[in-house]
Design a protein around this motif. Sequence first.
Motif, mmCIF file in Angstrom:
data_model
loop_
_atom_site.group_PDB
_atom_site.id
_atom_site.type_symbol
_atom_site.label_atom_id
_atom_site.label_comp_id
_atom_site.label_asym_id
_atom_site.label_seq_id
_atom_site.Cartn_x
_atom_site.Cartn_y
_atom_site.Cartn_z
ATOM 1 N N ALA A 65 30.927 15.747 45.575
ATOM 2 C CA ALA A 65 30.302 15.187 44.376
ATOM 3 C C ALA A 65 29.617 16.282 43.560
ATOM 4 O O ALA A 65 29.741 16.325 42.328
ATOM 5 C CB ALA A 65 29.297 14.103 44.760
ATOM 6 N N GLU A 68 32.523 18.651 42.011
ATOM 7 C CA GLU A 68 33.270 17.982 40.940
ATOM 8 C C GLU A 68 32.412 17.791 39.695
ATOM 9 O O GLU A 68 32.891 17.990 38.576
ATOM 10 C CB GLU A 68 33.790 16.630 41.429
ATOM 11 C CG GLU A 68 34.912 16.733 42.428
ATOM 12 C CD GLU A 68 35.278 15.388 43.040
ATOM 13 O OE1 GLU A 68 34.974 14.336 42.430
ATOM 14 O OE2 GLU A 68 35.878 15.400 44.132
ATOM 15 N N THR A 69 31.164 17.425 39.891
ATOM 16 C CA THR A 69 30.272 17.212 38.755
ATOM 17 C C THR A 69 30.000 18.521 38.034
ATOM 18 O O THR A 69 30.078 18.591 36.802
ATOM 19 C CB THR A 69 28.950 16.566 39.223
ATOM 20 O OG1 THR A 69 29.257 15.347 39.901
ATOM 21 C CG2 THR A 69 28.027 16.283 38.059
ATOM 22 N N THR A 86 24.062 18.549 36.883
ATOM 23 C CA THR A 86 24.726 18.184 38.137
ATOM 24 C C THR A 86 23.766 17.438 39.056
ATOM 25 O O THR A 86 24.111 16.396 39.624
ATOM 26 C CB THR A 86 25.287 19.444 38.823
ATOM 27 O OG1 THR A 86 26.249 20.038 37.954
ATOM 28 C CG2 THR A 86 25.928 19.116 40.160
ATOM 29 N N VAL A 90 24.339 13.675 40.404
ATOM 30 C CA VAL A 90 24.537 13.470 41.839
ATOM 31 C C VAL A 90 23.415 12.630 42.452
ATOM 32 O O VAL A 90 23.600 12.026 43.507
ATOM 33 C CB VAL A 90 24.712 14.827 42.555
ATOM 34 C CG1 VAL A 90 24.710 14.676 44.056
ATOM 35 C CG2 VAL A 90 26.015 15.479 42.097
ATOM 36 N N PHE A 93 24.234 9.349 43.906
ATOM 37 C CA PHE A 93 24.792 9.306 45.256
ATOM 38 C C PHE A 93 23.781 8.673 46.232
ATOM 39 O O PHE A 93 24.169 8.103 47.241
ATOM 40 C CB PHE A 93 25.114 10.750 45.678
ATOM 41 C CG PHE A 93 25.971 10.909 46.893
ATOM 42 C CD1 PHE A 93 27.355 10.857 46.803
ATOM 43 C CD2 PHE A 93 25.406 11.154 48.140
ATOM 44 C CE1 PHE A 93 28.159 11.034 47.922
ATOM 45 C CE2 PHE A 93 26.192 11.329 49.262
ATOM 46 C CZ PHE A 93 27.576 11.261 49.145
#
Length: 188
Positions: A65, A68-69, A86, A90, A93
Amino acid sequence: MSRWEPDARGRLERAALELYSERGFEQTTAAQIAERAGLSERTFFRHYADKREVLFGGAHLLEGAFVETLAAVPSAVAPIDAMGLTLEAVSAFFADRHDFARQRQAVIAANVELQERELIKLASLSAALAKTLRGRGVSDAAASLAAEAGIAVFKVGFERWVRDGSRSLASFLREALLELRVVVGPSR
């Protein structure tokens, strides 16, 4: 026990945290975790290599995560600002996971071996973020510094959120990033 059990990983995770909190990490066995979850020990080992991994099994998902972010942030954004964006993204999450995070951190804080494993996880995450930043054209030194700073912000913000879940993780991360900017001060 039936042959197939729904949400085995989640059940094992919850059972492990309960037992680690009640008995301590060292005094808890994989067999006890499986029994508490209503599963076989074999099922435990199908999902986890050892009893530590119950606490760290999602590390690859978290790292994915983050990477990718960060990779999706426009390259024109400064490295530390990209890390801030980011961290903000995240933080989702961890939505609705405050109780789990608090309990997990208490278990880790009580065991040196788990503290070491947590540091390894954070170092791996930092390395992956630095690699992603380098892939965006950031120099080696700047990529390493931004990644380490991002992990420091995450660690400080996360610890504060675990202690005080009255606000979102994102708000604690923003606050920690602002404090980092104060520490660094204006450019000269």
